[in-house]
Scaffold this motif. Structure first.
Motif, mmCIF file in Angstrom:
data_model
loop_
_atom_site.group_PDB
_atom_site.id
_atom_site.type_symbol
_atom_site.label_atom_id
_atom_site.label_comp_id
_atom_site.label_asym_id
_atom_site.label_seq_id
_atom_site.Cartn_x
_atom_site.Cartn_y
_atom_site.Cartn_z
ATOM 1 N N GLY A 41 27.141 48.814 52.736
ATOM 2 C CA GLY A 41 27.243 48.091 51.993
ATOM 3 C C GLY A 41 26.023 48.548 50.165
ATOM 4 N N LYS A 42 25.734 49.688 50.903
ATOM 5 C CA LYS A 42 25.575 50.616 49.596
ATOM 6 C C LYS A 42 25.852 50.263 48.539
ATOM 7 N N SER A 43 27.281 51.222 48.039
ATOM 8 C CA SER A 43 27.449 50.871 46.956
ATOM 9 C C SER A 43 28.404 49.683 46.534
ATOM 10 N N THR A 44 28.700 49.112 47.714
ATOM 11 C CA THR A 44 28.580 47.185 47.338
ATOM 12 C C THR A 44 27.527 46.485 46.589
ATOM 13 N N LEU A 45 26.302 46.892 47.327
ATOM 14 C CA LEU A 45 24.999 46.399 46.065
ATOM 15 C C LEU A 45 25.081 46.687 44.830
ATOM 16 N N LEU A 46 25.331 48.298 45.084
ATOM 17 C CA LEU A 46 24.656 48.506 43.588
ATOM 18 C C LEU A 46 26.529 48.081 42.428
ATOM 19 N N ARG A 47 27.041 47.575 43.223
ATOM 20 C CA ARG A 47 28.383 46.993 42.515
ATOM 21 C C ARG A 47 27.819 45.664 42.166
ATOM 22 N N LEU A 48 27.505 45.314 43.131
ATOM 23 C CA LEU A 48 26.828 44.105 42.993
ATOM 24 C C LEU A 48 25.913 43.531 41.261
ATOM 25 N N ILE A 49 25.087 44.683 41.610
ATOM 26 C CA ILE A 49 24.019 44.784 40.302
ATOM 27 C C ILE A 49 24.657 45.555 39.315
ATOM 28 N N SER A 50 26.221 46.048 39.301
ATOM 29 C CA SER A 50 26.524 46.513 38.237
ATOM 30 C C SER A 50 27.398 45.345 37.213
ATOM 31 N N GLY A 51 27.916 44.270 38.703
ATOM 32 C CA GLY A 51 28.325 43.105 38.118
ATOM 33 C C GLY A 51 30.184 43.265 38.175
ATOM 34 N N LEU A 52 29.986 44.956 38.557
ATOM 35 C CA LEU A 52 32.023 44.661 38.531
ATOM 36 C C LEU A 52 32.095 44.359 40.292
ATOM 37 N N GLU A 53 31.040 43.989 41.106
ATOM 38 C CA GLU A 53 32.047 42.518 41.986
ATOM 39 C C GLU A 53 30.740 41.151 41.803
ATOM 40 N N GLU A 54 31.356 40.128 41.563
ATOM 41 C CA GLU A 54 30.472 39.311 41.785
ATOM 42 C C GLU A 54 29.727 39.303 43.422
ATOM 43 N N ILE A 55 28.450 38.001 43.416
ATOM 44 C CA ILE A 55 27.715 38.197 44.660
ATOM 45 C C ILE A 55 28.291 36.990 44.742
ATOM 46 N N MET C 1 24.546 29.578 42.504
ATOM 47 C CA MET C 1 26.143 29.387 41.637
ATOM 48 C C MET C 1 27.215 30.467 41.760
ATOM 49 N N ILE C 2 27.815 30.430 42.527
ATOM 50 C CA ILE C 2 28.939 31.111 42.373
ATOM 51 C C ILE C 2 30.230 30.823 41.710
ATOM 52 N N SER C 3 30.729 31.739 41.021
ATOM 53 C CA SER C 3 31.242 32.285 39.886
ATOM 54 C C SER C 3 32.984 32.677 40.213
ATOM 55 N N HIS C 4 33.537 32.765 39.427
ATOM 56 C CA HIS C 4 34.686 32.997 39.862
ATOM 57 C C HIS C 4 35.015 33.820 38.658
ATOM 58 N N ARG C 5 35.110 34.749 37.673
ATOM 59 C CA ARG C 5 34.854 35.108 36.756
ATOM 60 C C ARG C 5 35.854 35.872 36.374
ATOM 61 N N LYS C 6 35.696 36.781 37.697
ATOM 62 C CA LYS C 6 36.857 37.601 37.885
ATOM 63 C C LYS C 6 38.584 36.706 38.384
ATOM 64 N N THR C 7 38.358 36.552 38.594
ATOM 65 C CA THR C 7 39.997 35.078 39.587
ATOM 66 C C THR C 7 40.282 34.754 38.190
ATOM 67 N N VAL C 8 39.316 33.784 37.848
ATOM 68 C CA VAL C 8 39.807 33.549 36.004
ATOM 69 C C VAL C 8 40.215 34.636 35.068
ATOM 70 N N THR C 9 39.955 35.192 34.644
ATOM 71 C CA THR C 9 40.743 36.525 34.156
ATOM 72 C C THR C 9 41.477 37.194 34.488
ATOM 73 N N ALA C 10 42.328 37.312 36.164
ATOM 74 C CA ALA C 10 43.354 37.860 37.230
ATOM 75 C C ALA C 10 44.216 36.584 36.273
ATOM 76 N N TRP C 11 43.872 35.653 36.705
ATOM 77 C CA TRP C 11 44.886 34.299 36.313
ATOM 78 C C TRP C 11 45.569 34.149 34.533
ATOM 79 N N LEU C 12 43.969 34.431 34.063
ATOM 80 C CA LEU C 12 44.602 34.711 32.717
ATOM 81 C C LEU C 12 45.628 35.654 31.729
ATOM 82 N N LEU C 13 45.072 36.965 32.591
ATOM 83 C CA LEU C 13 45.870 37.923 32.140
ATOM 84 C C LEU C 13 47.426 37.507 32.734
#
Lengths: 362, 282, 294
Positions: A41-55, C1-13
């Motif tokens: 999960g180390k890469s996932t944790l990094l991506r969560l911090i970056s915002g590429l994945e949502e927590i 807070m659980i956000s679904h920003r990415k899902t929303v963007t996906a559907w908007l596109l």
């Protein structure tokens, strides 16, 4: 401020829990390395911090600002990807200038900044080339250059050296360490290579199955691993382990049957796992005081070190169960019986049945 | 050695046969197009005109009211305009959709993609009646607009699918990098994904134009005079005309085939790899 | 807070595409179902509609003419696609060999593919022409035929002649797909098989065919779906004649709705066609899911 704090961060993909509640705080200007086996999960944790994945739940703060609801673009974080992710259709200069262009900077500002970065990273002569025309090391430097473009407070590096050959990796390691000193930016560095972790990190975060096992300086982890997993993961060759018990005095019972009195008393009659690093074993006289006795199965002479594999009677006799790393040249032969003792009483690591380090009552 | 020689001979014979089978019908179409109509209706048929003429082409390409050239030139114009507009509209909607399907996958979006592909394959007879009555009620029959909209039902799913399978081949890091660099999704598409996928985008545009140029069914039903008749409908009209001027019909066929054939040869590589990946990967 | 920003963007596109598809395909499909249960006429369909439940379907299925159209369509699809597959694979095998002119020949395959369907149909119609056509002239001049024949005017030959025209246009598609698949088969597989004593015939059945089966089966279903929609070529070459011998289901729907102006029953015919197509499309979906994610 560019400290980072994670509180009870979790991430699930469908039914799979990838990150299972991580609490972590990283100081301003620190270089922290996330290390762990693949899939930890180390890469996932990094991506969560970056915002590429949502927590999935929890909170992330950068400085005093809560960012877990913000998009990656608005977190002011730079990232160096494992594949470098250089834009193939742009020149080196355009690659480095891209974040500035996205930030709406003027042409002149972009040029000034890219030139400055080009100077620092010695990329100026390559500015008009495209990524295809660069060597691996040069691509790596461009990727770092692009990450530096926006003067980020935080730089994330996802296994940045794993695509380089061994010699180049050592060079880049030193260059990254120098950059970190010069820039004083907070850096998080993900790797599966514990040597990289040990040499670069201010602090190391050891992860397993989405859980932080231990956070500490490289030497903390080396000297006092909190559990058997960390003990086994940090250090090469791997720490030796064997099962043992304690006697009624709380002393450790050795395979020979003799009791060893450690500085810290253990609970009486407790099954434990004993750990000793290969480099902490030394040859001993055959006078009954040796900690271990075994048959040599193989010997590797490196000149500076001698690696010896032994069978010491734990389990299958054909199997290696103890690795030793002797300093210098040691004349042992295959088939020979040798006696080993442990260099210092501090070098004994005792873990309980759950694998937790035993810090016995003094 | 004997077997290899025999094999060689077989290969060259088969290749020659294949070349003839492909070339002869088109060659004959071309010969008809440069023949006079009297020559073509002489018996027994001669295979080469004694006086090749471009008269047929001239009478199609030089504009004159109430002649075949009028309907032909208008049809070319209509087809170009409709094909380009429908392609433009479809590609604009297909790009973000393909990006979403490729880069932000989710179970429901995956099912939607399959639904889109299924819709692409529906026979047009399933849709034509309501489309016709709606266009008729809105007074849009016999307009470019009607065909542009209706052609989107063919081009949009096709383009979305083609682009999606191409976007899939772009490494994931390459569209996360711009996000980290401060771009929003549309900027990431515009500055990074599209330039990288430019060959695929070109292929999608060209194949969409080909599809629109080739369309006949809706064109036949939704248009009825030179203002909006497409080239395929014009050709069908010519072929069914009472005055059978075979030379003229052939010339019209050749002219209608020139743009798609040039396009197709131009993009031969992408066409073939597109076909291949489309059939291997879906 | 659980956000679904990415899902929303996906559907908007996806939104522009979804809106357009719903407008030009989703709504019409539903409306077709509605029409199919009414007696709507083409002129002012909303005014004259009256609910007839499944009457249209019952009539459609009991109509011998429509059943005949289904038979023609099936015949057309099976024969033309079958022949296209066989010729296509043979051509692909040929083009997979090394010989002078291979590249040119492969480029030539594009020609029939790129030719607009209507132009292809018109071209063959001219070739088949009963009075002045090249086919008659060729066969008579070579002594293979005594007198000129009306190829498209004879119910016994018309559909087969249309199939020839369709095969000529579409076999290159199969050939190109098969060729691309063939080129992914590793050469050492053949060498190994040769060493193991497999002859040419065995190598084809045991190595080549299994290796290209995936793409080939997709091409097969894809072509069948297309063949089931056949309209353009029929319209230009025969208009369904002679004696309805080339009338396919698409042409039948076209006539019912636009010549006889019976939108309601036309819609029911159309939906029966859709149902048949749906089975084929489901087969296609199964194949692309099996051969990798779409």
């Amino acid at each position: 401020m560019s400290s980072i704090s994670l509180s009870n961060v979790t991430k699930t993909f469908g039914a799979a829990n990838i990150i299972k509640g991580v609490d972590l705080s990283i100081e301003d200007g620190e270089l922290v390395v996330f290390v762990g086996p693949s899939g930890c999960g180390k890469s996932t944790l990094l991506r969560l911090i970056s915002g590429l994945e949502e927590i999935t739940s929890g909170q992330i703060h950068l400085g005093k600002k809560r960012v877990d609801h913000l998009s990656a673009a608005s977190r002011d974080i730079a990232m160096v990807f494992q594949s470098y992710a250089l834009y193939p259709h742009m020149t080196v200069a355009e690659n480095i200038g891209f974040p500035l262009k996205m930030a709406g900077k003027s042409k002149a500002e972009i040029e000034a900044k890219t030139n400055e970065i080009g100077t620092i990273l010695q990329l100026l002569p390559l500015f008009e080339r495209t990524p295809k025309q660069l060597s691996g090391g040069q691509r790596q430097r461009v990727a770092i250059g692009r990450a530096l473009a926006r003067d980020p407070q935080i730089i994330l590096l996802d296994e940045p050296l794993s695509n380089l050959d061994a010699a180049l990796r050592v060079d880049m390691r030193m260059e990254l360490a120098r950059l970190h000193r010069d820039l004083k930016a907070t850096m998080i560095y993900v790797t599966h290579d514990q040597v990289e972790a040990m040499t670069m990190a201010d602090r190391i975060v050891v992860l397993r199955d989405g859980i932080v096992e231990q956070v500490g300086s490289p030497l903390d982890l080396y000297l006092t691993p909190v559990n058997q997993f960390v003990a086994g993961f940090i250090g090469s060759p791997r720490m030796n382990f064997w099962d043992a018990t304690t006697n009624e005095n709380g002393d450790l019972l050795l395979p020979s049957g003799t009791a060893l009195s450690l500085p810290r008393k253990l609970t009486a009659h407790q099954p434990v796992t004993v750990g000793v690093r290969p480099e902490h074993l030394v040859l001993a006289a055959d006078d009954g005081t040796a900690a271990l006795q075994g048959t040599v199965l193989s010997v590797e002479h490196l000149g500076s070190d001698t690696f010896v594999q032994l069978h010491c009677g734990f389990g299958d006799p054909a199997q290696v169960d103890i690795n030793v790393r002797f300093a210098g040249i040691v004349p042992v032969r295959i088939g020979e019986r040798v006696n080993l003792s442990v260099a210092s009483l501090d070098n004994w690591h005792i873990f309980d049945a759950e694998g937790i380090r035993v810090e016995a009552a003094q | 050695m004997q077997t290899t020689l025999a094999k060689k001979i077989c290969i060259y014979l088969a290749a020659a046969l294949l070349a003839l089978v492909i070339a002869l019908p088109v060659l004959w179409l071309f010969i008809m197009s440069i023949s006079s109509s009297t020559h073509l209706t002489t018996l027994p048929l001669e295979w080469w005109p004694d006086s090749p003429t471009l008269e047929n082409y001239r009478s199609l390409l030089i504009y004159a009211e109430n002649t075949p050239s009028q309907s032909f030139l208008y049809a070319i114009r209509n087809s170009i305009f409709i094909a380009l507009a429908a392609t433009g509209l479809s590609i604009c909607a297909a790009i973000p959709a393909a990006y979403s399907f490729s880069r932000m996958p989710g179970p429901r979006r995956k099912n939607l993609l399959y639904a889109v592909i299924a819709i692409f394959m529906l026979p047009p007879v399933a849709l034509v009646l309501p489309l016709y009555t709606v266009m008729s009620a809105l007074g849009l029959l016999n307009t470019h607009f009607a065909l542009i909209i209706v052609y989107c039902s063919i081009l949009l799913p096709f383009a979305t699918w083609l682009l999606k399978s191409n976007f899939d081949t772009i490494p994931g890091d390459l569209d996360e990098a711009p996000i980290i660099d401060g771009a929003n999704r549309l900027q990431a598409i515009w500055y990074v994904i599209l330039p990288i996928a430019r060959p695929a985008l070109g292929a999608a545009v060209m194949m969409s134009v080909l599809l629109a140029w080739d369309e006949f069914f809706y064109g036949l039903l939704f248009t009825n005079d030179i203002r909006s008749k497409t080239i395929t409908v014009a050709i069908a009209d010519l072929a069914a005309g009472r005055v059978a001027d075979y030379g003229l019909i052939s010339a019209a066929g050749i002219l209608a085939a020139v743009p798609p054939v040039i396009l197709a040869f131009f993009m031969q590589k992408t066409l073939v790899s597109g076909l291949a990946s489309g059939s291997v990967k879906g | 807070m659980i956000s679904h920003r990415k899902t929303v963007t996906a559907w908007l596109l996806l939104t522009p595409m979804i809106v357009m598809i719903l407008g030009v395909s989703g709504y019409p499909l539903i409306k077709t179902v509605y029409y199919s249960m009414t007696g709507a006429k083409l002129v002012a369909p909303e005014l004259t509609d009256n609910w007839v439940w499944f009457h249209n379907y019952i009539r459609a299925l009991s109509s011998a003419n429509f059943r005949e159209a289904i038979w023609h369509t099936t015949y057309f699809a099976v024969i033309s696609v079958g022949v296209e597959m066989i010729i296509g694979v043979m051509v692909a095998l040929l083009l997979n060999e090394v010989f002078v002119g291979r590249t040119l020949l492969r480029a030539m395959l594009i020609l029939p593919l790129a030719l607009p369907t209507v132009v292809n149909a018109m071209m063959w119609r001219l070739i088949y022409n009963p009075d002045f056509g090249a086919l008659n002239a060729l066969l008579v001049q070579f002594g293979m035929l005594d007198a000129y024949r009306s190829w498209l005017g004879d119910p016994a030959t018309a559909l087969d002649m249309v199939i020839v025209a369709d095969v000529w246009k579409n076999f290159p598609l199969v050939a190109l797909i098969a060729l691309a698949a063939l080129q992914t088969v590793p050469k050492d597989l053949y060498e190994a098989a040769t060493l193991d004593g497999a002859g040419m015939w065995n190598r084809f059945w045991r190595i080549t065919l299994p290796a290209i089966m995936g793409p080939l089966s997709v091409a097969l279903v894809l072509r069948t779906i297309e063949a089931f929609k056949v309209f353009d070529i029929i319209y230009v070459m025969t208009r369904g004649g002679p004696a309805s011998s080339t009338k396919t289901v698409s042409f039948y729907v076209y006539q019912e709705a636009f010549a006889y102006m019976r939108v309601g029953s036309g819609a029911s015919y159309a939906l029966i066609v859709v149902l048949i197509s749906a089975c084929l499309i489901a087969g296609y979906m199964y194949l692309i899911r099996k051969h990798g994610e779409a």
